[in-house]
Design a protein around this motif. Sequence first.
Motif, PDB file in Angstrom:
ATOM      1  N   LEU A 102       0.489   5.610  -0.017  1.00  0.00           N
ATOM      2  CA  LEU A 102      -0.325   6.826  -0.027  1.00  0.00           C
ATOM      3  C   LEU A 102       0.530   8.000  -0.459  1.00  0.00           C
ATOM      4  O   LEU A 102       0.358   9.107   0.011  1.00  0.00           O
ATOM      5  N   HIS A 108      -0.931  -1.220   7.400  1.00  0.00           N
ATOM      6  CA  HIS A 108      -1.242   0.164   7.753  1.00  0.00           C
ATOM      7  C   HIS A 108       0.004   0.943   8.147  1.00  0.00           C
ATOM      8  O   HIS A 108       0.067   2.142   7.969  1.00  0.00           O
ATOM      9  N   PHE A 109       1.047   0.261   8.669  1.00  0.00           N
ATOM     10  CA  PHE A 109       2.281   0.980   9.010  1.00  0.00           C
ATOM     11  C   PHE A 109       2.893   1.570   7.749  1.00  0.00           C
ATOM     12  O   PHE A 109       3.340   2.716   7.728  1.00  0.00           O
ATOM     13  N   ILE A 118       0.842  -1.195   0.000  1.00  0.00           N
ATOM     14  CA  ILE A 118       0.000   0.000   0.000  1.00  0.00           C
ATOM     15  C   ILE A 118       0.877   1.245   0.000  1.00  0.00           C
ATOM     16  O   ILE A 118       1.918   1.293   0.647  1.00  0.00           O
ATOM     17  N   LEU A 176       2.246   8.007   3.755  1.00  0.00           N
ATOM     18  CA  LEU A 176       1.432   9.202   4.013  1.00  0.00           C
ATOM     19  C   LEU A 176       2.315  10.329   4.548  1.00  0.00           C
ATOM     20  O   LEU A 176       2.231  11.479   4.118  1.00  0.00           O
ATOM     21  N   ALA A 177       3.190   9.972   5.486  1.00  0.00           N
ATOM     22  CA  ALA A 177       4.091  10.977   6.052  1.00  0.00           C
ATOM     23  C   ALA A 177       5.004  11.532   4.959  1.00  0.00           C
ATOM     24  O   ALA A 177       5.262  12.735   4.899  1.00  0.00           O
ATOM     25  N   PHE A 178       5.456  10.647   4.066  1.00  0.00           N
ATOM     26  CA  PHE A 178       6.325  11.086   2.982  1.00  0.00           C
ATOM     27  C   PHE A 178       5.606  12.112   2.111  1.00  0.00           C
ATOM     28  O   PHE A 178       6.163  13.147   1.741  1.00  0.00           O
ATOM     29  N   THR A 230       3.169  14.101   2.902  1.00  0.00           N
ATOM     30  CA  THR A 230       3.012  15.383   3.595  1.00  0.00           C
ATOM     31  C   THR A 230       4.345  16.132   3.661  1.00  0.00           C
ATOM     32  O   THR A 230       4.383  17.354   3.517  1.00  0.00           O
ATOM     33  N   LEU A 231       5.440  15.383   3.848  1.00  0.00           N
ATOM     34  CA  LEU A 231       6.759  16.031   3.860  1.00  0.00           C
ATOM     35  C   LEU A 231       7.048  16.674   2.510  1.00  0.00           C
ATOM     36  O   LEU A 231       7.540  17.798   2.432  1.00  0.00           O
ATOM     37  N   ALA A 236       1.246   2.292   5.091  1.00  0.00           N
ATOM     38  CA  ALA A 236       0.362   3.382   4.686  1.00  0.00           C
ATOM     39  C   ALA A 236       0.766   4.666   5.393  1.00  0.00           C
ATOM     40  O   ALA A 236       0.835   5.725   4.780  1.00  0.00           O
ATOM     41  N   PHE A 237       1.093   4.569   6.677  1.00  0.00           N
ATOM     42  CA  PHE A 237       1.437   5.775   7.428  1.00  0.00           C
ATOM     43  C   PHE A 237       2.784   6.335   7.002  1.00  0.00           C
ATOM     44  O   PHE A 237       2.946   7.553   6.921  1.00  0.00           O
ATOM     45  N   VAL A 238       3.760   5.471   6.740  1.00  0.00           N
ATOM     46  CA  VAL A 238       5.063   5.984   6.306  1.00  0.00           C
ATOM     47  C   VAL A 238       4.919   6.738   4.993  1.00  0.00           C
ATOM     48  O   VAL A 238       5.424   7.855   4.837  1.00  0.00           O
ATOM     49  N   VAL A 281       8.192  -2.793   7.191  1.00  0.00           N
ATOM     50  CA  VAL A 281       6.827  -2.758   7.713  1.00  0.00           C
ATOM     51  C   VAL A 281       5.826  -2.977   6.589  1.00  0.00           C
ATOM     52  O   VAL A 281       6.119  -2.756   5.428  1.00  0.00           O
ATOM     53  N   ILE A 337      -4.899  10.153  -1.744  1.00  0.00           N
ATOM     54  CA  ILE A 337      -6.063   9.355  -1.347  1.00  0.00           C
ATOM     55  C   ILE A 337      -6.996   9.187  -2.535  1.00  0.00           C
ATOM     56  O   ILE A 337      -7.533   8.102  -2.772  1.00  0.00           O
ATOM     57  N   PRO A 362      11.350   1.403   3.476  1.00  0.00           N
ATOM     58  CA  PRO A 362      10.479   1.141   4.624  1.00  0.00           C
ATOM     59  C   PRO A 362       9.604  -0.092   4.425  1.00  0.00           C
ATOM     60  O   PRO A 362       9.299  -0.809   5.382  1.00  0.00           O
TER      61      PRO A 362
END
Lengths: 292, 325
Positions: free
Chosen positions: B57, B108-109, B55, B115-117, B119-120, B111-113, B105, B241, B101
């Motif tokens: 994002l 969902h982990f 996954i 996602l953070a990328f 936003t960065l 997905a969060f990494v 992981v 998304i 990453p």
Amino acid sequence: MSQFLQVFLSGLSTGSIYALAAIGFTLLWQAAQTVNFAQGEFVMLPAFFVLIGIHWLHLPLWLSLIFGLIVAVIVLGLLFKKVVVEPMLPNGGLPLIIATMALSILLKEGTKQFYGAEAQPFPNIFPQTTMTLDGAVISVQDIMNLVVSLGVVVGLTLFLNRTRTGRCMQATAQNPEVAEILGVNVKRMVLYTFLVNAALAALASFLISPIYLAKFSNGETLGLVAFIAAIVGGFNQIRGALVGGLLIGVLDNLTATYVTTEYRAALPLVMLIVIILWRPQGLLGTSEGRQV
Amino acid sequence: MKRRLTPILLVVGLALLIVAPLGQTDYIKYILSSWLIFAIAAMGLNLTLGYAGQISLAQASFIGIGAYTTALLTLAGVPWIPSMLAAMAVSFLVGLALGFPALRVQGHFLAFVTLAFNTLFYLVARNEDWLTGGPYGLSGMPRPDFWLFDTNQNLPFYYFTLAVFVVAAALMWGIVRSPWGRAFKGLRENPIRAESLGVDTRRITLLAFAIGSAYGGLAGALISPLVQFINPDSFALVQSIRILLMVVVGGAGFFFGPLFGAAMVILLPEFLRFTEGYYLMIYASAVIVLMVFCPSGLIGAGQALRERFRPGHRVRGDMKQGSQL
């Protein structure tokens, strides 16, 4: 030094509110393996229920707050579980993630359509006075936010550890099959978890909306911070989510004051990436046997 | 799907794509181009998510990387083709880095990494004015001009996009059919078994990210001359998304899924204009209902209808892995 104390305390105060949302997120994950991408909207929405109570039903503030809490628990707890999560469970993780993303769009757009795109002022629950401590100006609101949030967290921990229902909920989270065999009503316990999550989100909403105003797009940042707090602290620990929330609140404020305002939003994200890669179970979390 | 029918359907589909913009308003031609561009980006994500089961994002940030690279190069006078290749190369390398990453992981982990990328990336694009123009973005990128074929009008630009899309789709078809493609599916279905059968899962995971990201970069290289204006908001998390929704709604792991998914996300709002602000609400509800009744997306729904006796095992396996994580 007085500035540091000021910044630190207001960071703790917002951090404790983040922690409420993060704890709800963690509980849902534990009990139902639900990663709720709409958690931010769950924090955004209850403030609007309260506004409906005040402006449309003409209730006094305290009654509106109770009204908001009850509606939030019904809509974001009961209905969320029955209508969205339950039918989706047999389909596994990814569809549920997508569905909660869609739900977050739905809640956001719905609020925008029915309540307008402007930020709505939200009544203050606590007095807007300040006091001076060792040269630092501290707002009573910050202190009260911190006290209420920590009180709720302590109460929740006691409930989960000391009462029969709480222990049944924990058993359900740890091992649903065995819990079922031992006579725990697993379905009911999962439902309780959803209700607790909704209540926590509603509380966070009531505490944060006087500061940020009630706006349909509030959930975007709040949700992200809640995820990050939950993951940084440890995805399967209440105290982890608490520590994560406080840590992010404080670090965010400190970065904005002392380092850079432009990249203040970047720090939690970098922290998230580092934590996930270095310690996927979080700072306080224990690794889950389930993952293997 | 019956093998003999496939080529006929392909020809019909292509003919429809060629006829589609004729006689339409300029605005519709523009929307159709942007549909194909997003279909390319979604195709890339479909490789990462649908075929390889990782996954992500962060697809919008790769469109962003591609768009900014192309914009900066074409504004500096470099022709479009080398700029596009550079955009793809940069996205490929960054995607490779983001794949690391995923080695540690999952679910969902991951997905969060990612996602953070994303936003960065957004923060960097907004704050580094000297390179990206900050919140005001970059504008005035020239449209590619191939001597006789000049894409300044929207109709030639649509055909140009279509040509790029067809080439990209053909390449993707090749990738999916290649040993790599099988390795991607193996990774999705059962990483441990894939590993034990001699698939280098490490390399395949990184490749899945890198190739998917390069497709994002290609889409960015097309967005830049189409809109002739880019700013950080076009590549924010919301866009990632949206692209994820395109892939899942269309049918993750189905070759033509992204094309339908992108149509749902890009074209449908135009048909639902009369509902005004309610479009997103209708859309979100539709996605939830689709996820309840048919988690394998539109194409999956079509297949399930046709072959009632064979539920979509391929996709279910993917979902099952997600639920365990």
